[in-house]
Design an enzyme around this catalytic site. Structure first.
Site, PDB file in Angstrom:
ATOM      1  N   TYR A   1      42.463  42.445  45.922  1.00 50.36           N
ATOM      2  CA  TYR A   1      42.939  43.785  45.544  1.00 50.36           C
ATOM      3  C   TYR A   1      43.291  43.832  44.057  1.00 50.36           C
ATOM      4  O   TYR A   1      42.885  44.751  43.334  1.00 50.36           O
ATOM      5  CB  TYR A   1      44.154  44.153  46.389  1.00 50.36           C
TER       6      TYR A   1
ATOM      7  N   SER B   1      46.553  50.022  39.582  1.00 55.32           N
ATOM      8  CA  SER B   1      47.747  49.564  40.287  1.00 55.32           C
ATOM      9  C   SER B   1      48.523  48.642  39.365  1.00 55.32           C
ATOM     10  O   SER B   1      47.941  48.022  38.455  1.00 55.32           O
ATOM     11  CB  SER B   1      47.353  48.814  41.568  1.00 55.32           C
TER      12      SER B   1
END
Length: 262
Positions: free
Chosen positions: A153, A140
């Site tokens: 995350y 990501s």
């Protein structure tokens, strides 16, 4: 690399970017695809959507070791080998760290990181049988730049980058390529509760990611020049980037409170 007739395993392939990746693989001649997904109906729908594909479908959570063992066992029994592993599944629970439940912290680490490592471990013996073995890991943009309220995350996705580099070097004698991609906000179910705007389409992310794997690129960063410039500033002058992010602190905090896809 040619994709025609390759045997592929993809996690989180029943919707979003994963399903779009399947579409791209099929367009390029892939007929054997194993998929791990949590939603029974979405998994079943794959057979109707992609009638030409010989699917191995495993319903379950990649955070469950038994699911990972099950899918690799089925691949060994039915195919005897594997050409491509795509670690795509991911979950997110945003917000201040002190407000996250212990379970959400553990689950993000389990699904986003531990499952990638363990499934890759199980697949290496199968990938060694391939003439063009490849691993595609989906990280990501937050794996490049740690943002407030995404501490867990972002940490799992940053670890995917390091894992990709390390395992690529480890598997070099086996000629198994490893590509890591870093999508920015993408218009999928995972972003339904996010307030992000100007998102990439899952089709665009899937097409570019598969293309990068075929070309054996090491890293592909989405988000254009702005993302590249932010990454450079964050690396070279983190204090300046801190000051930039601080200007939108309250806005980011409020937006994170609603972003959860577990």
């Amino acid at each position: 690399m040619q994709l025609k007739d390759k045997k592929v395993l993809i996690t989180g392939g029943s919707r979003g970017i994963g399903k779009c990746m399947i579409d791209e693989l099929v367009k390029q001649g892939v007929q054997d695809i194993a998929v791990i997904g949590r939603d029974k109906e979405n998994l079943k729908a794959l057979r109707t959507t992609f009638e030409s594909v010989n699917f191995i479908l495993v319903r379950g959570d990649v955070g469950d070791l038994n699911v990972l063992r099950d899918v690799t066992s089925k691949i060994e029994d039915e195919w005897g080998s594997l050409d491509i592993l795509i670690n795509n599944a991911g979950i997110v629970s945003a917000g201040p760290l002190e407000d996250l439940s212990d379970e959400d912290i553990y689950d993000q680490v389990s699904v986003n990181l531990t499952a990638v490592m363990v499934l890759t471990k199980y697949c290496i013996p199968l990938l060694r049988h391939s003439q063009e073995g490849a691993i595609l890991n989906v990280s990501s943009g937050l794996g490049l730049i740690g943002m407030p309220f995404y501490s867990v995350y972002a940490s799992t996705k940053a670890a995917i980058r390091q894992f990709s580099d390390a395992i690529r070097r480890e598997l070099e004698p086996d000629s198994i390529s490893v590509t890591c991609v870093y999508p920015t906000a993408t218009n999928t179910d995972m972003m339904t509760t996010s307030k992000a705007t100007d998102m990439d389409s899952p089709e665009f992310v899937a097409e570019r990611s598969i293309q990068a794997m075929v070309q054996k690129k090491l890293h592909v960063i989405f988000g254009g020049e702005e993302r590249l410039n932010d990454s450079k500033l964050n690396f070279e002058s983190p204090e300046k980037f801190d000051a930039k992010i601080a200007k939108s602190y309250e806005e980011r905090k409020e937006a994170s409170l609603y972003h959860k896809a577990m």
